[in-house]
Design an enzyme around this catalytic site. Structure first.
Site, PDB file in Angstrom:
ATOM      1  N   HIS A  39      20.672 113.213   6.381  1.00  0.00           N
ATOM      2  CA  HIS A  39      21.324 113.513   7.650  1.00  0.00           C
ATOM      3  C   HIS A  39      21.180 112.352   8.626  1.00  0.00           C
ATOM      4  CE1 HIS A  39      17.484 114.197   9.732  1.00  0.00           C
ATOM      5  NE2 HIS A  39      17.086 114.847   8.635  1.00  0.00           N
ATOM      6  N   CYS A  91      13.187 115.086   4.691  1.00  0.00           N
ATOM      7  CA  CYS A  91      14.576 114.633   4.597  1.00  0.00           C
ATOM      8  C   CYS A  91      14.676 113.109   4.625  1.00  0.00           C
ATOM      9  CB  CYS A  91      15.388 115.205   5.754  1.00  0.00           C
ATOM     10  SG  CYS A  91      15.549 116.993   5.724  1.00  0.00           S
TER      11      CYS A  91
END
Length: 188
Positions: A148, A164
């Protein structure tokens, strides 16, 4: 200004320019990387060393060099981006997965373990400037693991995530446009 200070200033400027322009970067083999203080020490990667075929494309998130490599299904498209990586090895998941969903303007719900580590986190955050997922997100087949964007540009090139892989917002937007659902991903 002393010559050593001038050289250092030029080196810093060149490094910042390289981080801002991933398509121009020349990834150096690890043996050529001499400055160990760099936020990202890009390492040359070949998709054939990690994937049998390109299929719908391939993403390799290199945790050690803090870089994300993308190869398109055409075999010609290649992009290299500086990234943020998990804070600790405990938070790092390695192995093969795939992109199962894409979202512009992702919302964010911290996991229970994130809220235990930081009780000040909100229970939910809608899309927008304060959202830690940035402007675009690629959801992986592993629950709660994503590639992301981030509004906090200080995180790129660092161990700063809860698992992440983060990219600058302009870079995730560019990657988002190239990646199809079903793209294979390796976190190495």
């Amino acid at each position: 200004m002393t010559p050593s200070r001038l050289t250092r200033r030029h080196a810093i400027a060149a490094g910042l320019a390289a981080l801002a322009t991933p398509g121009i970067l020349r990834a150096a083999p690890l043996s050529e990387v001499t400055n160990r203080r760099n936020a990202s020490a890009f390492v040359t990667r070949d998709w054939r060393d990690h994937f049998d075929t390109l299929g719908k494309g391939a993403i390799l998130a290199d945790i050690d060099s803090r870089a994300l490599h993308y190869w398109g299904p055409d075999g010609e498209t290649y992009a290299l981006y500086p990234s943020s990586v998990p804070l600790t090895e405990e938070l790092t998941r390695r192995g093969y997965t795939e992109v199962v969903r894409k979202r512009v303007g992702p919302d964010w719900t911290p996991t229970q373990s994130m809220r235990e580590r930081d009780p000040s986190l909100p229970a939910y955050m809608p899309p927008g400037p304060g959202n830690p997922l940035g402007t675009h997100a690629l959801y992986l087949s592993w629950p709660a693991y994503l590639v992301h964007g981030t509004h906090d540009t200080r995180k790129i090139g660092r161990q700063s995530s809860s698992g992440c892989i983060g990219l600058y917002n302009p870079h995730i937007e560019e990657l988002f446009a190239k990646v199809a659902v079903g793209t294979q991903v390796l976190l190495l």
